[in-house]
Design an enzyme around this catalytic site. Structure first.
Site, PDB file in Angstrom:
ATOM      1  N   SER A  67      -8.267  12.194   0.138  1.00  0.00           N
ATOM      2  CA  SER A  67      -7.525  12.132   1.391  1.00  0.00           C
ATOM      3  C   SER A  67      -7.840  13.387   2.184  1.00  0.00           C
ATOM      4  CB  SER A  67      -6.018  12.084   1.112  1.00  0.00           C
ATOM      5  OG  SER A  67      -5.683  10.899   0.436  1.00  0.00           O
ATOM      6  N   GLU A 118       1.621  10.050  -4.335  1.00  0.00           N
ATOM      7  CA  GLU A 118       0.383  10.473  -4.976  1.00  0.00           C
ATOM      8  C   GLU A 118       0.360  11.983  -5.216  1.00  0.00           C
ATOM      9  OE1 GLU A 118      -3.500   8.460  -4.041  1.00  0.00           O
ATOM     10  OE2 GLU A 118      -4.014  10.406  -3.208  1.00  0.00           O
ATOM     11  N   HIS A 143      -5.648   6.959  11.093  1.00  0.00           N
ATOM     12  CA  HIS A 143      -4.522   7.062  10.156  1.00  0.00           C
ATOM     13  C   HIS A 143      -4.917   6.855   8.697  1.00  0.00           C
ATOM     14  CE1 HIS A 143      -4.560   2.787   9.557  1.00  0.00           C
ATOM     15  NE2 HIS A 143      -3.377   2.734   9.002  1.00  0.00           N
ATOM     16  N   GLY A 145      -6.736   8.462   1.995  1.00  0.00           N
ATOM     17  CA  GLY A 145      -7.834   7.554   1.673  1.00  0.00           C
ATOM     18  C   GLY A 145      -7.378   6.604   0.569  1.00  0.00           C
ATOM     19  N   ASN A 198       0.812  -1.225   0.000  1.00  0.00           N
ATOM     20  CA  ASN A 198       0.000   0.000   0.000  1.00  0.00           C
ATOM     21  C   ASN A 198       0.844   1.273   0.000  1.00  0.00           C
ATOM     22  OD1 ASN A 198       0.938  -0.153   2.584  1.00  0.00           O
ATOM     23  ND2 ASN A 198      -1.035   0.100   3.588  1.00  0.00           N
ATOM     24  N   HIS A 199       2.137   1.159  -0.227  1.00  0.00           N
ATOM     25  CA  HIS A 199       2.978   2.353  -0.245  1.00  0.00           C
ATOM     26  C   HIS A 199       2.854   3.078  -1.586  1.00  0.00           C
ATOM     27  CE1 HIS A 199       5.466   0.356   3.139  1.00  0.00           C
ATOM     28  NE2 HIS A 199       4.388   0.982   3.591  1.00  0.00           N
TER      29      HIS A 199
END
Lengths: 138, 485
Positions: free
Chosen positions: B389, B210, B408, B383, B206-207
């Site tokens: 997000s 963006e 988080h 998000g 999930n890294h």
């Protein structure tokens, strides 16, 4: 016999590995773990390593064994696809493992596995087969 | 999986207590922050039972807490917060997790959406090339033994010394990017070996890196303090952690502490909750090693920041001051910190475990950077890659109630395997493209596993935290493009 099944877990992924004996179940647990990371059918046997793991009991030993392989993967960038367990007791494991350096163009790399955890960990046997269940932090 | 049928006593619309009587051995009650609508999905898995198990930890104060993004982890729930007394309590590596100091860093730019959107593919391609990502990727920096020790002791400062960023970046990094008490001798050779080739890499799973655009501003003074002035402004969010080094440190110490725990006569309901007294040799060693891994992660995000800046200047052919890309903040969401908190009117030294939880200190707190003394510490809440997000700010209420902690992220709704079922990366990329979002991933299945549908709606999570008073919403940002590890 099926080598392993995937266990679904909300944030992480696990496997249940099977074997006619405990050696085979431990080998299949490693095979299942590397299957999460790459297409093992594309991995050639070009290099081998000798691995030892120790722990206080059989379940912790499964975690130590898998984490030792993750360490080797990170450091040497080798994807292992065949696991020969040479010796296995409740507290000690010795193995020769075979695989190939990561080749992103051929190995169809998936996500990494950070660690094997103790979460709902189970090593069990009945008359028919042996099982290793482990959840990975991915 | 069995549903969790334990008691959830309503305190108010956003607080649900699990009474101590639920299970003998709980030292404090559990507390889950959630809306009534969320309870059903929380009960679908065993995360609440993990909140209960954490309440067994010796020295735990207040409540064993879970934020609204709670989901089933190993040992601790993801989204869990537990504070234990340093004097006679324990520290648990499971309360930090394998990816020590996994965290997020937000940068603001002077660029506008209409300048960036037409060049987003070019920008992502160069980010993809210049920020090493994916399984087995190695960093661009060669790190020797001495230099590794410097990274582990100095954290982000090491990177700044090497020319990767500026002093100003450190000002707005939690702990200034360097957790005190780091001792490289407490980090195994194996951990250092794993960390060495991976310095300055994003990793997988999930890294991500963006590119976002500001969609809504809820709190103008706070946004302005963060350098966010207007809807349409472009931001950059980086999410990664301590890579194999952190994973090895956690694994090493879970093992050490499991053995130590028996010697100290501590009993916990789950092996992943292995712990030792904070003040014991084993506890202190873990804290020193964890600080090293945390510093490695901060150095990692600092290096990636530098390369991202190079990518932006190359693509937009402007100087860095023209582009901006100044840091808003960098926050850890997998960490344990020794902090001083007021409990029943008395200052107490606590070990605050935040496992998938973010520090959220108020304006008045001395650890809040000078530029945020009027508005509160920025809280970064990513998000999923298809929605949005949030940026929020810490509050006094969080400090009083949750030891200065908040959620988080969105929290997963679907397992990675379930997310991939019948879904190909190309499908996800196409759906995102239809929404104007460009996604690239280094790993096969990386987009499918991270598909927006696999996550809860982060807006609901943030809304609960906002209404419960644990943070204040400041900005909502939409993704333009994402590079996944």
């Amino acid at each position: 016999m099926k080598r392993f099944d995937i266990v679904e877990h909300t944030a992480d992924t696990g496997i249940i590995a099977y074997g006619t004996d405990m050696q085979e179940a431990f080998a299949n647990a490693a095979y299942g773990m590397f299957s999460l990371m790459a297409d093992l059918r594309q991995v050639r046997e070009e290099t081998s390593r000798y691995v030892e793991a120790e722990a206080s009991d059989r379940e912790s030993l499964a975690v130590s064994w898998l984490n030792e392989l993750l360490y080797l993967f990170d450091v040497e960038r080798i994807i292992f696809s065949r696991f020969e367990i040479l010796e296995l007791t409740d507290t000690r494991l010795k193995a020769d493992v075979h695989g190939e350096k990561v080749d992103a163009s051929r190995h169809k790399l998936r996500g990494g596995v950070k660690a094997a955890t103790y979460h709902t960990l189970k090593v069990a046997e009945n008359r028919e087969r042996c099982r290793v269940r482990v959840i990975f932090d991915v | 999986m069995a549903r969790w049928e334990g008691p959830l006593k309503k305190i108010d619309d956003y607080r649900w207590e699990i009474p101590r009587e639920y299970k003998p051995g709980m030292r404090v009650p559990g507390l889950i922050y959630a809306s009534e609508d969320m309870l059903d999905s929380i009960r679908e898995e065993q995360a609440a039972e993990q909140v209960v198990n954490v309440a067994f930890l010796p020295g735990i104060m207040g409540h064993s807490m879970a934020m609204p993004d709670v989901h089933w982890g190993y040992g601790f729930p993801i989204g869990g917060v537990a504070a234990t007394r340093v004097e006679d309590g324990v520290i648990s590596p499971g309360g930090v997790g394998y990816d020590i100091n996994c965290g997020v860093r937000l940068l603001r730019t002077n660029l506008r959406e209409d300048e960036v959107r037409p060049r987003i593919e070019e920008l992502l391609s160069i980010l993809f090339t210049n920020v090493p990502s994916g399984l087995g990727s190695t960093g661009k920096i060669k790190v020797g033994k001495k230099e590794m020790d410097d990274i582990l002791t100095e954290g982000a400062r090491w990177a700044v010394k090497r020319g990767f960023g500026t002093e100003a970046d450190l000002e707005v990094t939690e702990e200034r990017g360097c957790l005190k008490g780091a001792d490289p001798d407490k980090v195994s050779v194996k951990a250092k070996e794993r960390g060495s080739p991976q310095s300055g890499t994003l990793g997988s799973g999930n890294h991500f890196v963006e590119v976002q655009v500001v969609g809504e501003i809820y709190d103008e003074p706070a946004a302005r303090a963060m350098g966010i002035d207007d809807v349409g402004q472009v931001l950059l969010l980086i999410h990664t952690g301590s890579r194999g080094l952190g994973h090895q440190v956690c694994g090493d110490y879970v093992r050490t502490l499991r053995e130590a725990m028996q010697r100290y006569g501590i009993e916990v309901p789950d092996r992943e909750l292995a712990c030792a007294p904070v003040k014991s040799a084993e506890g202190r060693d873990y804290l020193a090693a964890m600080a090293c891994a945390a510093n490695y992660a901060w150095a990692n995000r600092q290096c990636i920041t530098h390369w991202a800046r190079e990518c932006f200047t190359a693509v937009f052919d402007r100087s860095l001051p023209q582009i901006g890309l100044e840091m808003v903040y960098d926050v850890a969401h997998n960490i344990a910190k020794i902090e001083s908190h007021e409990v029943n009117g008395k200052k107490v030294s606590l070990c605050v475990h935040r496992k998938g939880a973010t520090r959220a200190f108020p304006a008045s707190h001395p650890s809040t950077p000078a530029k945020y003394r009027e508005v509160g510490q920025p809280v970064l809440i990513p998000g999923d890659m298809g929605r949005y997000s949030f940026v929020a700010a810490g509050t006094d209420r969080a400090l009083k109630e949750s030891f200065g902690s908040v959620c988080h992220g969105a929290g997963r709704r679907m397992s990675r395997h379930a997310a991939k079922r019948g879904v190909r990366d190309a499908d996800v990329a196409r759906d995102l493209a239809a929404k104007g979002i460009i996604a690239m991933a280094a790993s096969r299945g990386g987009l499918a596993e991270e598909a927006p549908e696999a996550y809860k709606d982060v807006a609901e999570v943030v809304e609960v935290c906002h209404k419960a008073g644990l943070c204040r919403k400041v900005v909502k940002a939409y993704p333009l493009g994402v590079v996944k590890g």
